[in-house]
Each structure stands twice: as structure tokens, then as C-alpha cells.
Design a protein around this motif. Structure first.
Motif, PDB file in Angstrom:
ATOM      1  N   HIS A  75       0.830  -1.202   0.000  1.00 46.00           N
ATOM      2  CA  HIS A  75       0.000   0.000   0.000  1.00 46.00           C
ATOM      3  C   HIS A  75       0.862   1.248   0.000  1.00 46.00           C
ATOM      4  CE1 HIS A  75      -3.767   2.166   0.567  1.00 46.00           C
ATOM      5  NE2 HIS A  75      -3.195   2.879   1.519  1.00 46.00           N
ATOM      6  N   ALA A  76       1.916   1.248   0.796  1.00 48.99           N
ATOM      7  CA  ALA A  76       2.817   2.403   0.862  1.00 48.99           C
ATOM      8  C   ALA A  76       3.531   2.626  -0.466  1.00 48.99           C
ATOM      9  CB  ALA A  76       3.829   2.212   1.987  1.00 48.99           C
ATOM     10  N   ILE A  77       3.912   1.540  -1.131  1.00 51.19           N
ATOM     11  CA  ILE A  77       4.574   1.650  -2.438  1.00 51.19           C
ATOM     12  C   ILE A  77       3.639   2.313  -3.440  1.00 51.19           C
ATOM     13  CG2 ILE A  77       5.407   0.311  -4.419  1.00 51.19           C
ATOM     14  CD1 ILE A  77       6.483  -1.732  -2.369  1.00 51.19           C
ATOM     15  N   TRP A  78       2.380   1.879  -3.451  1.00 50.30           N
ATOM     16  CA  TRP A  78       1.410   2.466  -4.381  1.00 50.30           C
ATOM     17  C   TRP A  78       1.169   3.936  -4.080  1.00 50.30           C
ATOM     18  CZ3 TRP A  78      -4.373   2.924  -3.688  1.00 50.30           C
ATOM     19  CH2 TRP A  78      -4.972   3.428  -4.847  1.00 50.30           C
ATOM     20  N   LEU A  79       1.047   4.299  -2.817  1.00 46.29           N
ATOM     21  CA  LEU A  79       0.815   5.701  -2.463  1.00 46.29           C
ATOM     22  C   LEU A  79       1.932   6.591  -2.992  1.00 46.29           C
ATOM     23  CD1 LEU A  79      -0.513   5.525   1.219  1.00 46.29           C
ATOM     24  CD2 LEU A  79      -1.823   5.696  -0.906  1.00 46.29           C
ATOM     25  N   ARG A  80       3.171   6.128  -2.885  1.00 50.18           N
ATOM     26  CA  ARG A  80       4.315   6.927  -3.347  1.00 50.18           C
ATOM     27  C   ARG A  80       4.359   7.029  -4.869  1.00 50.18           C
ATOM     28  NH1 ARG A  80       7.003   3.977   0.784  1.00 50.18           N
ATOM     29  NH2 ARG A  80       7.947   2.591  -0.765  1.00 50.18           N
ATOM     30  N   ALA A  81       3.701   6.089  -5.556  1.00 49.60           N
ATOM     31  CA  ALA A  81       3.710   6.067  -7.029  1.00 49.60           C
ATOM     32  C   ALA A  81       2.484   6.739  -7.631  1.00 49.60           C
ATOM     33  CB  ALA A  81       3.812   4.626  -7.518  1.00 49.60           C
TER      34      ALA A  81
END
Length: 216
Positions: free
Chosen positions: A81-87
Motif C-alpha cells: 500500500h505504501a509503495i502504491w501511495l508513493r507512485a
């Protein structure tokens, strides 16, 4: 009947509306949307709503891009989820009330989007292909993450139409055997709709401006 390909939309619903107004898809046309419908642009929810509606206007074939992959993986655990938020996922979530994505959107991305689409003469994919691997054996990371660099003809002999790699000059990049039509809609550029059979293309931006061209 025409076959049309649309590049990376990335939440740019105004550009999408303007593009459809000039390309004017008919009920018997096939539209291949190359993925990356979400993230970075201001209205990912609107883009997904428009794609769902487009299914009743023409024959829509939607491909899954790397941003849809990240969005789906974001449901697995906090790290994904954190990876997607940053992308760009954080921008996407702001489009939804209470940051809650409706099940119809999840279902479209997970079950209706495809990895690729093939005709007698063309292969449509979000990212790219390994040149010496048959289409059915291509790994998922290649289909969604391969960049448009050092591109070689595919062993099938078919022309590959892809997105994913932004062409900063705003023009589709045509190599004879491969065409990239990600022209930077979400970063001040253009959204492109290409008719591969003729080389004609239409473009629109978030300001509602449109233009037309042909592959050189």
C-alpha cells in the motif's frame, strides 16, 4: 470498423473526454486502452467511470498497466500500500469519498483488464515484450514494466503498440516494428489515440486542446 489504441490516461479525464470527442468511436469500433488509467492525474475515478461507460458505446479492450498492478497489490499488505501511495496512489485515493474505492472499479481492474491483446498484424501491451519470447510465454513484469529502450522486433513479426514510457516531446515514437503512444498526458503533455492500420492519430490535453497527426 476501426481499431484504435489509447495511451496512458493517468487520471486525465478532461483529456480523455476531448480525445473521444475528436476520435468519435463508433459502436463497431474496437478501442484498446493500454493501461495506466490511474495515478498522478486529478481524476482517476472519473477515468474508470468513463471506461466502464465506454463498454456500452463500442468494443472496449482494457489492458492492465503497472499502476493497476500496484493498485491491486496495495490490498495485500501495508508495505504494498505504501509503495502504491508513493507512485501516485495517494492522488488516486483523493478522488474517492472517504478514500473508498467501489467494488465495480476493483472488479474492472482485476477481472476485466487483460495482459495483452493480439490481432493478425499487431500486439498491444502496456510495457513491452522480450523480443525472442513468444507472446503467451512473456512474464508479467515484462508486459507491464519494460521500458521503450533498446527495442527490437518481436519474433512474431507483428508490430507492437505500447505505452508506459513517456515520450517527452509529446509525439508517438515509431520504430517501424514498434510504436509507443504514452505522450505524457499527466505531466503537461498529450493523450494519444492511434489508428495503427493507417498511422493516423488524435491527441488531446487536460486543457481541452486537440490536434491530429500521422506517424512519420
Amino acid at each position: 470498423m476501426r481499431l484504435l489504441a489509447i495511451g496512458d490516461i493517468h487520471g486525465c479525464s478532461r483529456a480523455m473526454d476531448a480525445l473521444l470527442d475528436v476520435a468519435l468511436p463508433a459502436s463497431d469500433d474496437v478501442i484498446v486502452a493500454l493501461g495506466d488509467f490511474v495515478d498522478w492525474g486529478p481524476d482517476s475515478r472519473g477515468v474508470l467511470d468513463r471506461l466502464l461507460s465506454l463498454r456500452s458505446r463500442c468494443n472496449l479492450i482494457a489492458l492492465r498497466g503497472n499502476h493497476e498492478e500496484m493498485m491491486l497489490r496495495s490490498r495485500l499488505n501495508a508495505d504494498e500500500h505504501a509503495i502504491w501511495l508513493r507512485a501516485g496512489g495517494d492522488v488516486t485515493l483523493r478522488c474517492y469519498a472517504d478514500r473508498s474505492i467501489p467494488e465495480s472499479h476493483w472488479n474492472f481492474i482485476e477481472h476485466e483488464c487483460r495482459d495483452f491483446y493480439e490481432t493478425d498484424s499487431h500486439i498491444f501491451v502496456h510495457g513491452g515484450l522480450s523480443s525472442d519470447v513468444p507472446l503467451q510465454e512473456q512474464p508479467a513484469y515484462m508486459l507491464r514494466w519494460k521500458t521503450f529502450r533498446d527495442v527490437r522486433p518481436h519474433c512474431s513479426g507483428k508490430v507492437v503498440v505500447c505505452g508506459h514510457t513517456t515520450q517527452r516531446d509529446g509525439e508517438p515514437r515509431w520504430l517501424g516494428h514498434s510504436i509507443c503512444i504514452d505522450t505524457g498526458a499527466s505531466c503537461g503533455g498529450w493523450l494519444t489515440c492511434l489508428e495503427p492500420a493507417t498511422g493516423a492519430y488524435w491527441q488531446a490535453n487536460q486543457g481541452g486542446k486537440t490536434r491530429r497527426g500521422e506517424l512519420a
